[in-house]
Design a protein around this motif. Structure first.
Motif, PDB file in Angstrom:
ATOM      1  N   GLU A 266     -12.734  36.246   1.459  1.00  0.00           N
ATOM      2  CA  GLU A 266     -11.298  35.970   1.325  1.00  0.00           C
ATOM      3  C   GLU A 266     -10.778  35.220   2.562  1.00  0.00           C
ATOM      4  O   GLU A 266     -10.048  34.250   2.455  1.00  0.00           O
ATOM      5  CB  GLU A 266     -10.486  37.272   1.199  1.00  0.00           C
ATOM      6  CG  GLU A 266     -10.820  38.129   0.001  1.00  0.00           C
ATOM      7  CD  GLU A 266     -10.178  37.641  -1.291  1.00  0.00           C
ATOM      8  OE1 GLU A 266      -9.335  36.733  -1.233  1.00  0.00           O
ATOM      9  OE2 GLU A 266     -10.550  38.167  -2.355  1.00  0.00           O
ATOM     10  N   LEU A 267     -11.191  35.702   3.728  1.00  0.00           N
ATOM     11  CA  LEU A 267     -10.696  35.080   4.963  1.00  0.00           C
ATOM     12  C   LEU A 267     -11.295  33.690   5.164  1.00  0.00           C
ATOM     13  O   LEU A 267     -10.604  32.757   5.572  1.00  0.00           O
ATOM     14  CB  LEU A 267     -11.006  35.967   6.172  1.00  0.00           C
ATOM     15  CG  LEU A 267     -10.203  37.265   6.248  1.00  0.00           C
ATOM     16  CD1 LEU A 267     -10.746  38.173   7.333  1.00  0.00           C
ATOM     17  CD2 LEU A 267      -8.721  36.989   6.515  1.00  0.00           C
ATOM     18  N   ALA A 268     -12.581  33.562   4.849  1.00  0.00           N
ATOM     19  CA  ALA A 268     -13.243  32.271   5.026  1.00  0.00           C
ATOM     20  C   ALA A 268     -12.614  31.236   4.088  1.00  0.00           C
ATOM     21  O   ALA A 268     -12.402  30.085   4.469  1.00  0.00           O
ATOM     22  CB  ALA A 268     -14.737  32.400   4.760  1.00  0.00           C
ATOM     23  N   TYR A 269     -12.307  31.664   2.895  1.00  0.00           N
ATOM     24  CA  TYR A 269     -11.715  30.741   1.922  1.00  0.00           C
ATOM     25  C   TYR A 269     -10.378  30.218   2.448  1.00  0.00           C
ATOM     26  O   TYR A 269     -10.003  29.080   2.198  1.00  0.00           O
ATOM     27  CB  TYR A 269     -11.513  31.472   0.583  1.00  0.00           C
ATOM     28  CG  TYR A 269     -11.005  30.565  -0.495  1.00  0.00           C
ATOM     29  CD1 TYR A 269     -11.838  29.589  -1.034  1.00  0.00           C
ATOM     30  CD2 TYR A 269      -9.704  30.652  -0.950  1.00  0.00           C
ATOM     31  CE1 TYR A 269     -11.375  28.731  -2.007  1.00  0.00           C
ATOM     32  CE2 TYR A 269      -9.235  29.794  -1.927  1.00  0.00           C
ATOM     33  CZ  TYR A 269     -10.073  28.838  -2.452  1.00  0.00           C
ATOM     34  OH  TYR A 269      -9.620  27.977  -3.412  1.00  0.00           O
ATOM     35  N   PHE A 357      -6.332  24.598  -9.065  1.00  0.00           N
ATOM     36  CA  PHE A 357      -5.133  25.308  -8.581  1.00  0.00           C
ATOM     37  C   PHE A 357      -5.550  26.493  -7.725  1.00  0.00           C
ATOM     38  O   PHE A 357      -6.647  27.019  -7.871  1.00  0.00           O
ATOM     39  CB  PHE A 357      -4.257  25.741  -9.761  1.00  0.00           C
ATOM     40  CG  PHE A 357      -4.904  26.757 -10.664  1.00  0.00           C
ATOM     41  CD1 PHE A 357      -4.769  28.114 -10.408  1.00  0.00           C
ATOM     42  CD2 PHE A 357      -5.663  26.367 -11.760  1.00  0.00           C
ATOM     43  CE1 PHE A 357      -5.383  29.052 -11.219  1.00  0.00           C
ATOM     44  CE2 PHE A 357      -6.276  27.302 -12.577  1.00  0.00           C
ATOM     45  CZ  PHE A 357      -6.137  28.656 -12.299  1.00  0.00           C
ATOM     46  N   GLU A 358      -4.641  26.898  -6.843  1.00  0.00           N
ATOM     47  CA  GLU A 358      -4.934  28.001  -5.925  1.00  0.00           C
ATOM     48  C   GLU A 358      -4.408  29.331  -6.440  1.00  0.00           C
ATOM     49  O   GLU A 358      -5.109  30.321  -6.461  1.00  0.00           O
ATOM     50  CB  GLU A 358      -4.293  27.725  -4.562  1.00  0.00           C
ATOM     51  CG  GLU A 358      -4.956  26.662  -3.769  1.00  0.00           C
ATOM     52  CD  GLU A 358      -6.384  27.014  -3.393  1.00  0.00           C
ATOM     53  OE1 GLU A 358      -6.608  28.105  -2.851  1.00  0.00           O
ATOM     54  OE2 GLU A 358      -7.276  26.199  -3.652  1.00  0.00           O
ATOM     55  N   HIS A 359      -3.116  29.323  -6.818  1.00  0.00           N
ATOM     56  CA  HIS A 359      -2.483  30.563  -7.284  1.00  0.00           C
ATOM     57  C   HIS A 359      -1.486  30.225  -8.369  1.00  0.00           C
ATOM     58  O   HIS A 359      -0.891  29.141  -8.352  1.00  0.00           O
ATOM     59  CB  HIS A 359      -1.755  31.261  -6.128  1.00  0.00           C
ATOM     60  CG  HIS A 359      -2.695  31.789  -5.111  1.00  0.00           C
ATOM     61  ND1 HIS A 359      -3.382  32.957  -5.265  1.00  0.00           N
ATOM     62  CD2 HIS A 359      -3.102  31.262  -3.935  1.00  0.00           C
ATOM     63  CE1 HIS A 359      -4.174  33.137  -4.236  1.00  0.00           C
ATOM     64  NE2 HIS A 359      -4.014  32.123  -3.401  1.00  0.00           N
ATOM     65  N   VAL A 360      -1.291  31.177  -9.274  1.00  0.00           N
ATOM     66  CA  VAL A 360      -0.314  30.949 -10.343  1.00  0.00           C
ATOM     67  C   VAL A 360       0.570  32.190 -10.509  1.00  0.00           C
ATOM     68  O   VAL A 360       0.388  32.975 -11.434  1.00  0.00           O
ATOM     69  CB  VAL A 360      -1.018  30.626 -11.688  1.00  0.00           C
ATOM     70  CG1 VAL A 360      -0.003  30.191 -12.738  1.00  0.00           C
ATOM     71  CG2 VAL A 360      -2.052  29.540 -11.506  1.00  0.00           C
ATOM     72  N   VAL A 408      -5.712  40.278   4.614  1.00  0.00           N
ATOM     73  CA  VAL A 408      -6.868  40.870   3.932  1.00  0.00           C
ATOM     74  C   VAL A 408      -7.230  42.218   4.559  1.00  0.00           C
ATOM     75  O   VAL A 408      -7.207  42.362   5.786  1.00  0.00           O
ATOM     76  CB  VAL A 408      -8.083  39.908   4.049  1.00  0.00           C
ATOM     77  CG1 VAL A 408      -9.333  40.514   3.445  1.00  0.00           C
ATOM     78  CG2 VAL A 408      -7.766  38.571   3.381  1.00  0.00           C
ATOM     79  N   GLY A 409      -7.555  43.179   3.729  1.00  0.00           N
ATOM     80  CA  GLY A 409      -8.001  44.459   4.292  1.00  0.00           C
ATOM     81  C   GLY A 409      -8.379  45.459   3.230  1.00  0.00           C
ATOM     82  O   GLY A 409      -7.607  45.709   2.312  1.00  0.00           O
ATOM     83  N   ILE A 436       4.627  35.563  -3.408  1.00  0.00           N
ATOM     84  CA  ILE A 436       3.746  36.677  -3.047  1.00  0.00           C
ATOM     85  C   ILE A 436       2.791  36.903  -4.207  1.00  0.00           C
ATOM     86  O   ILE A 436       3.184  36.830  -5.357  1.00  0.00           O
ATOM     87  CB  ILE A 436       4.527  37.970  -2.721  1.00  0.00           C
ATOM     88  CG1 ILE A 436       3.566  39.156  -2.761  1.00  0.00           C
ATOM     89  CG2 ILE A 436       5.698  38.201  -3.645  1.00  0.00           C
ATOM     90  CD1 ILE A 436       4.099  40.409  -2.183  1.00  0.00           C
ATOM     91  N   ASP A 437       1.556  37.137  -3.858  1.00  0.00           N
ATOM     92  CA  ASP A 437       0.538  37.328  -4.889  1.00  0.00           C
ATOM     93  C   ASP A 437      -0.419  38.393  -4.363  1.00  0.00           C
ATOM     94  O   ASP A 437      -1.046  38.212  -3.324  1.00  0.00           O
ATOM     95  CB  ASP A 437      -0.201  35.984  -5.090  1.00  0.00           C
ATOM     96  CG  ASP A 437      -1.009  35.969  -6.362  1.00  0.00           C
ATOM     97  OD1 ASP A 437      -1.050  37.000  -7.045  1.00  0.00           O
ATOM     98  OD2 ASP A 437      -1.607  34.918  -6.663  1.00  0.00           O
ATOM     99  N   GLN A 438      -0.493  39.524  -5.060  1.00  0.00           N
ATOM    100  CA  GLN A 438      -1.444  40.537  -4.604  1.00  0.00           C
ATOM    101  C   GLN A 438      -2.602  40.588  -5.588  1.00  0.00           C
ATOM    102  O   GLN A 438      -2.397  40.795  -6.780  1.00  0.00           O
ATOM    103  CB  GLN A 438      -0.786  41.913  -4.523  1.00  0.00           C
ATOM    104  CG  GLN A 438      -1.807  42.976  -4.144  1.00  0.00           C
ATOM    105  CD  GLN A 438      -1.202  44.292  -3.717  1.00  0.00           C
ATOM    106  OE1 GLN A 438      -0.102  44.629  -4.127  1.00  0.00           O
ATOM    107  NE2 GLN A 438      -1.921  45.036  -2.892  1.00  0.00           N
ATOM    108  N   GLY A 439      -3.806  40.373  -5.089  1.00  0.00           N
ATOM    109  CA  GLY A 439      -4.993  40.404  -5.951  1.00  0.00           C
ATOM    110  C   GLY A 439      -5.122  41.792  -6.570  1.00  0.00           C
ATOM    111  O   GLY A 439      -4.743  42.791  -5.959  1.00  0.00           O
TER     112      GLY A 439
END
Ligand code: ASP
Length: 470
Positions: A266-269, A357-360, A408-409, A436-439
């Motif tokens: 997640e962080l590397a991306y 796309f990154e986020h929707v 991330v955590g 805001i987008d929470q996985g």
């Protein structure tokens, strides 16, 4: 059953390293079989080579050594890999390369003389010069950086030298052949107890030298760790681990003690880099932990990258990363919520134009698509026309110059109020949160802010979780 084999193995490996920190600091757990990769800055000079020699000799488990090419010795210095690319570009233009080859040779001679070795690279340089003139390819050219450093390292340590061209295999089209590589590496390394295998390159079955992308020695190390079923892959660099946040934004951020592969991804991306992204997969499949260490501070624990862990991270969050340069395409349509297939039609317009796309994030009658601005800019009117044609929305509005920040955590899952803390920290700094987008894994929260608020937002999030630990 709750304990799958892989998790179980991962935990045994994790608990082994946790059992004896002190011993590890003094040179590692002796019975472990380790693959050690050293980055360019760790091998930039004779002085650095000596530190590396001490590290390797301090632990007999450090059996397989993967060197990069000599990197920068000081700010403004040039990496040998870049010197090789530049020299080859001259050869391609049929310019005289004598001075460029001499400058590269000088870098290696400085190391050889500084280490007091009686090793001559004259024959090697003769062959390399000839091959440059015959235009053997820029991959071949770049690979010589690691190749020559490997020869020096093997000589210095008294280890066997294995040319990566014999054991790291690429397909004719330049893609990597994982299966054959694993077979060749396992067979070859079963024959020797200690070896130096240069990073970054390999060859096709026909012997054409091919490289990974830049920073690819990390991948070589990972492949070797997998092939020899190493207990640990140590990746030695010039920082004491993976930092919680970007040091260009946060003054001396703390290093992360333990991070899972998923958190790292997640962080590397989102732009945090220490390790080549493709270096994770081979060791991850085998449950081999990676330990990022600092050649200039070998007593530091560095960061442990593991499959799973019962180790709680020191803070609720493990890390923060982010990128600038996004656009949001906001699409509105009354009664969107009841129109089946609306989202698909909108995304089709992006797909037809080759834009990922990154986020929707979406509302009842609105949907927003986040895309990379530089990719989208030249195609925006085509995409907008496509959305109109395919989905017939009421309105489309584009906002540019946005940044995305990933917090991330693994600890967030079991902690209440994380999002609340992030937003109050940002509100205190007068930062407007645009998205805001929470996985669903609750492993990360992505926040969209204006580009100009990017640094302040990261500082505010770091402060609230790490400095004040609220
Ligand atoms: N020497 C290569 C580079 O500079 C590969 C590596 O260091 O991993 O990218």
């Amino acid at each position: 059953m709750l304990w799958t084999n892989r998790i179980f193995c991962g935990m045994i490996k994790d608990s082994v390293y946790l059992r004896d920190r002190q011993m590890r600091n003094l040179g590692g757990i002796k019975s472990m079989r380790k693959v050690v990769k050293f980055g360019g800055s760790s091998l930039a000079s004779a002085e650095q080579f000596k530190k590396v020699g001490d590290i390797i000799r301090a632990d007999k488990g450090r059996k397989y050594v993967v060197p990069s090419a000599p990197g920068k010795r000081f700010d403004g210095d040039i990496k040998v890999t870049d010197m090789l690319y530049a020299c080859y570009a001259k050869a391609e233009k049929k310019e005289d390369i004598t001075a460029s080859i001499a400058a590269i040779r000088e870098r290696y001679m400085e190391i050889i003389n500084g280490l007091g070795l009686s090793l001559s690279l004259d024959d090697q340089f003769e062959v390399i010069s000839e091959n440059f003139k015959k235009l053997a390819g820029s991959n071949y050219a770049a690979s010589r950086g690691e190749y020559l450093n490997g020869i020096i390292m093997a000589n210095y340590l008294g280890y066997e030298f294995i040319d990566a061209a014999e054991v790291i295999v690429f397909h004719e089209d330049g893609t990597f052949d994982a299966e054959t590589t694993n077979e060749k590496l396992s067979a070859r390394l079963a024959e020797c107890d200690n070896a130096v295998i240069p990073g970054f390159y390999g060859a096709t079955a026909e012997g054409k030298v091919t490289t990974f992308s830049r920073g690819g020695s990390d991948i070589t190390g990972s492949l070797i760790a997998k092939a020899v079923h190493a207990d640990l892959y140590e990746n030695w660099t010039d920082v004491s681990g993976f930092l919680i946040a970007d040091p260009r934004i946060i003054d001396h951020p703390e290093a992360i003690e333990t991070i899972t592969y998923r958190e790292l991804r997640e962080l590397a991306y989102m732009g945090a880099t220490v390790l080549h992204e493709d270096a994770i997969f081979p060791v991850r499949q085998e449950g081999i932990p990676i330990n990022i260490r600092n050649t200039n501070a070998p007593e530091d624990n560095g960061t442990w990258i593991v499959g799973s862990t019962c180790q709680k991270s020191k803070y609720v969050i493990t890390g923060i990363a982010g990128k600038k340069g996004f656009c949001s395409v906001n699409i509105e349509k009354d009664m969107m919520n009841s129109e089946i297939g609306f989202g698909r039609k909108v995304l089709q317009a992006f797909e037809e134009n080759g834009i990922s796309f990154e986020h929707v994030p979406s509302g009842i009658d609105t949907m927003t698509v986040f895309v990379h601005q530089d990719e989208f800019m030249h195609k925006e009117q085509k995409v907008v026309a496509g959305i109109h044609r395919l989905a017939n929305p009421d309105a489309i509005d584009i906002e540019s110059d946005l940044a995305l920040i990933a917090v991330v955590g693994r600890g967030m899952k079991s902690t209440r109020g994380t999002a609340g803390r992030i937003f109050s920290a940002l509100a205190h700094k007068n930062i407007n949160v645009k998205m805001i987008d929470q996985g669903s894994s609750e492993l990360n929260i992505i926040i969209g802010v204006a580009n100009e608020d990017f640094e302040t937002a990261i500082q505010a999030i770091y402060d609230i979780f790490v400095i004040t630990r609220l």
